[in-house]
Design a protein around this motif. Structure first.
Motif: not given
Lengths: 113, 113
Positions: A30-56
């Protein structure tokens, strides 16, 4: 066998404090990571991502940290707000070779006023 | 509004029924996805279409039949489903495949009686 794990099903935090959501993965490809947020009755929405070349990676109140040696990432929300109350999913993929996002099972965050 | 619209939002069907789920994206994306989310489980990728061609079938039973007539529309045809198929079915799209951020619809909550 889950390749992406979110071991805390729920988290409760006081408004204004820091929320820390954790995610562990097992596949070292794995070299790409994402966070999604989901409210009730909605689909997941993209929040933030990070590539493995970074640590923050930081975006406003949201920061994602990646520790490749530990195969661990975390999402920090500072300061937490009641509107942040939702289910948060982490996801991982191998960029440039796969269409697959592998999701964790989610952590329900409750921010108390 | 994420630009990905799913209909219907809720569906109740018997095991002998045939129904279809519809997904439409207004983002100009070329890849579309079907996911299944069962209670307390991670999102499971079912199918991937890239430029209308199916590129991934994640060992999904044949009672689920996808159709992608163009890059903006995706269908999931359902027939002779089982009660364990009751779940939230989510559609997503991305610019292309291969690790791009995926944008999700609100999902169809399916109950099989």
């Amino acid at each position: 066998d889950q390749q992406v794990k979110q071991n805390s099903p729920s988290l409760s935090v006081q408004e204004g404090r820091i929320s820390i959501l954790n995610c562990d993965y097992t596949n070292s490809m794995f070299d790409y990571f994402l966070w999604y947020k989901k409210y009730p009755a909605e689909g997941p929405t993209f929040l933030i991502s990070i590539s493995s070349i970074k640590d923050k990676n930081e975006d406003g109140r949201f920061t994602v940290f990646l520790n490749k040696s530990a195969k661990h990432l975390s999402l920090h929300i500072v300061p937490s707000q009641p509107g942040d109350s939702a289910v948060y999913f982490c996801a991982a993929s191998v960029m440039d070779s796969s269409y697959k996002l592998i999701f964790g099972s989610g952590t329900r965050l409750l921010v108390r006023p | 509004e994420t630009g990905v619209t799913q209909t219907p939002r809720h569906l109740v069907m018997g095991m002998t029924n045939k129904k279809s789920l519809k997904c439409e994206q207004h983002l100009g994306h070329n890849a579309m996805y079907w996911y299944k989310q069962s209670a307390k489980k991670p999102l499971e990728l079912m199918f991937v279409y890239n430029f209308k061609e199916q590129t991934e079938n994640n060992s999904v039973p044949s009672r689920f039949s996808p159709e992608c007539p163009n890059s903006s529309h995706l269908f999931l045809h359902l027939h002779t489903l089982q009660p364990e198929d009751s779940a939230l079915y989510l559609c997503a799209s991305s610019q292309s495949g291969q690790g791009d951020i995926q944008y999700f619809g609100a999902g169809t909550r399916l109950s099989v009686l």
